[in-house]
Scaffold this motif. Sequence first.
Motif, PDB file in Angstrom:
ATOM      1  N   ARG A  98       0.749  -1.192   0.053  1.00 30.62           N
ATOM      2  CA  ARG A  98       0.063  -0.016   0.106  1.00 30.62           C
ATOM      3  C   ARG A  98       0.843   1.257  -0.121  1.00 30.62           C
ATOM      4  N   TYR A  99       2.038   1.124   0.700  1.00 33.36           N
ATOM      5  CA  TYR A  99       2.852   2.376   0.746  1.00 33.36           C
ATOM      6  C   TYR A  99       4.048   2.110   0.030  1.00 33.36           C
ATOM      7  N   ALA A 100       4.681   0.949   0.119  1.00 38.68           N
ATOM      8  CA  ALA A 100       6.171   0.933  -0.112  1.00 38.68           C
ATOM      9  C   ALA A 100       6.491   1.123  -1.771  1.00 38.68           C
ATOM     10  N   ASP A 101       7.464   1.649  -1.894  1.00 37.51           N
ATOM     11  CA  ASP A 101       8.015   1.576  -3.338  1.00 37.51           C
ATOM     12  C   ASP A 101       8.902   0.827  -3.750  1.00 37.51           C
ATOM     13  N   THR A 102       9.722   0.204  -2.639  1.00 39.34           N
ATOM     14  CA  THR A 102      10.617  -0.917  -2.978  1.00 39.34           C
ATOM     15  C   THR A 102      10.728  -1.887  -1.893  1.00 39.34           C
ATOM     16  N   VAL A 103      10.858  -3.008  -2.005  1.00 40.64           N
ATOM     17  CA  VAL A 103      10.868  -3.952  -0.844  1.00 40.64           C
ATOM     18  C   VAL A 103      12.269  -4.809  -1.149  1.00 40.64           C
ATOM     19  N   HIS A 104      13.143  -4.844  -0.029  1.00 35.26           N
ATOM     20  CA  HIS A 104      14.557  -5.135  -0.073  1.00 35.26           C
ATOM     21  C   HIS A 104      14.622  -6.545   0.109  1.00 35.26           C
ATOM     22  N   SER A 105      13.798  -7.218   0.672  1.00 37.15           N
ATOM     23  CA  SER A 105      14.143  -8.642   1.467  1.00 37.15           C
ATOM     24  C   SER A 105      13.161  -9.771   0.449  1.00 37.15           C
ATOM     25  N   VAL A 106      13.145  -9.479  -1.027  1.00 36.45           N
ATOM     26  CA  VAL A 106      12.482 -10.787  -1.468  1.00 36.45           C
ATOM     27  C   VAL A 106      13.586 -12.037  -1.479  1.00 36.45           C
ATOM     28  N   ASP A 107      13.246 -13.172  -0.923  1.00 33.10           N
ATOM     29  CA  ASP A 107      14.171 -14.072  -0.784  1.00 33.10           C
ATOM     30  C   ASP A 107      13.686 -15.334  -1.126  1.00 33.10           C
ATOM     31  N   ARG A 108      12.244 -15.717  -1.667  1.00 38.22           N
ATOM     32  CA  ARG A 108      11.630 -16.786  -1.954  1.00 38.22           C
ATOM     33  C   ARG A 108      10.526 -16.714  -2.886  1.00 38.22           C
ATOM     34  N   PRO A 109      10.301 -17.586  -3.381  1.00 39.15           N
ATOM     35  CA  PRO A 109       9.164 -17.771  -4.363  1.00 39.15           C
ATOM     36  C   PRO A 109       7.805 -17.356  -4.241  1.00 39.15           C
ATOM     37  N   SER A 110       7.676 -17.985  -2.775  1.00 37.81           N
ATOM     38  CA  SER A 110       6.232 -17.709  -2.127  1.00 37.81           C
ATOM     39  C   SER A 110       6.019 -16.322  -1.903  1.00 37.81           C
ATOM     40  N   LEU A 111       6.947 -15.681  -1.398  1.00 35.71           N
ATOM     41  CA  LEU A 111       6.797 -13.968  -1.202  1.00 35.71           C
ATOM     42  C   LEU A 111       6.629 -13.318  -2.696  1.00 35.71           C
ATOM     43  N   ALA A 150      18.340 -15.207   0.151  1.00 32.97           N
ATOM     44  CA  ALA A 150      18.503 -16.327  -0.690  1.00 32.97           C
ATOM     45  C   ALA A 150      20.062 -16.747  -1.162  1.00 32.97           C
ATOM     46  N   LEU A 151      20.193 -18.109  -1.199  1.00 30.17           N
ATOM     47  CA  LEU A 151      21.639 -18.314  -1.445  1.00 30.17           C
ATOM     48  C   LEU A 151      22.009 -17.740  -2.831  1.00 30.17           C
ATOM     49  N   PRO A 152      23.307 -17.327  -2.906  1.00 34.32           N
ATOM     50  CA  PRO A 152      23.744 -17.015  -4.379  1.00 34.32           C
ATOM     51  C   PRO A 152      23.082 -17.975  -5.562  1.00 34.32           C
ATOM     52  N   ALA A 153      23.645 -19.197  -5.305  1.00 29.57           N
ATOM     53  CA  ALA A 153      22.899 -20.269  -6.493  1.00 29.57           C
ATOM     54  C   ALA A 153      21.321 -19.959  -6.588  1.00 29.57           C
ATOM     55  N   GLU A 154      20.735 -19.323  -5.900  1.00 27.73           N
ATOM     56  CA  GLU A 154      19.145 -19.352  -5.992  1.00 27.73           C
ATOM     57  C   GLU A 154      18.735 -18.038  -6.720  1.00 27.73           C
ATOM     58  N   LEU A 155      19.538 -17.128  -7.038  1.00 28.97           N
ATOM     59  CA  LEU A 155      19.164 -15.906  -7.353  1.00 28.97           C
ATOM     60  C   LEU A 155      18.837 -15.858  -8.687  1.00 28.97           C
ATOM     61  N   GLY A 156      19.439 -16.728  -9.803  1.00 28.91           N
ATOM     62  CA  GLY A 156      18.831 -16.713 -11.002  1.00 28.91           C
ATOM     63  C   GLY A 156      17.409 -17.014 -11.162  1.00 28.91           C
ATOM     64  N   ARG A 157      17.016 -18.167 -10.459  1.00 28.94           N
ATOM     65  CA  ARG A 157      15.477 -18.656 -10.492  1.00 28.94           C
ATOM     66  C   ARG A 157      14.600 -17.576  -9.939  1.00 28.94           C
ATOM     67  N   LEU A 158      15.292 -16.923  -8.912  1.00 29.98           N
ATOM     68  CA  LEU A 158      14.261 -16.085  -8.160  1.00 29.98           C
ATOM     69  C   LEU A 158      14.149 -14.839  -8.829  1.00 29.98           C
ATOM     70  N   GLY A 159      15.116 -14.239  -9.378  1.00 32.25           N
ATOM     71  CA  GLY A 159      15.197 -13.083 -10.477  1.00 32.25           C
ATOM     72  C   GLY A 159      14.347 -13.253 -11.484  1.00 32.25           C
ATOM     73  N   ASP A 160      14.125 -14.294 -12.240  1.00 38.09           N
ATOM     74  CA  ASP A 160      13.372 -14.580 -13.341  1.00 38.09           C
ATOM     75  C   ASP A 160      11.789 -14.767 -12.937  1.00 38.09           C
ATOM     76  N   LEU A 161      11.460 -15.046 -11.673  1.00 38.13           N
ATOM     77  CA  LEU A 161      10.346 -15.149 -11.203  1.00 38.13           C
ATOM     78  C   LEU A 161       9.741 -13.667 -11.190  1.00 38.13           C
TER      79      LEU A 161
END
Length: 240
Positions: A98-111, A150-161
């Motif tokens: 509702r208020y945030a312009d940026t979320v810094h803590s995206v670390d999993r697909p469910s989020l 997220a672990l470094p190895a997980e970033l590619g998939r998470l970024g694509d999502l």
Amino acid sequence: MPDRDARRAELAANLERVRGRISAAARAARRDDEPRLIVVTKFHPAEDVRLLAGLGVTEVGENREQEATAKAAKLTDLGLSWHFIGQLQSNKAKNVVRYADTVHSVDRPSLVAALEKAVLHEPERAGRPPLACLLQVNLDEDAAPGRGGALPAELGRLGDLVARADGLRLAGVMAVAPLGEDPARAFERLASCAEKLRADHPDARMVSAGMSQDLEQAIAAGATHVRIGTDVLGPRPHVL
């Protein structure tokens, strides 16, 4: 209001020192650009945020969803850019968007899924830009999955999502240097993660790193945004 005037003077002096450190660190790193300052206001009252806005602060960060929601609601007239930087439960996503312009803590697909759903179903976001999302990287080399970040190895998939999600924008990466480790070494690993992410997502250029105790090392490693709380606002009060 002498107390308010004294607090404003204190914040102004603190801001000047922090901005001086940022400028000096950028010069030492031979950078042409200067990182942007996000002032983290956790546990400090909304009145402090109002004073900071009067001193030229445009970006503020919050770690706690309930506190951030209340402050943002009180300060809608200031036109601030709000950064949510704390761990976020999926069921709280609807409040944050509702208020945030940026979320810094995206670390999993469910989020990612929860943020996408929240953005698409939140009337208050109508007409606003996509929600900028940073992938939080766990820089602890001994970390196990699911420990925050997220672990470094997980970033590619998470970024694509994130990149495929409606209403979201993949903006870059965020990290905190692990306790007990040389932050310069940790931030070098973050810089490597950021570079790999940009190879597939060239617009994901934001690197959120560096706090009061290690902003120089973060800037040397390429941070585009630093998150400073104590050195601007002073010690956290026991109560709001």
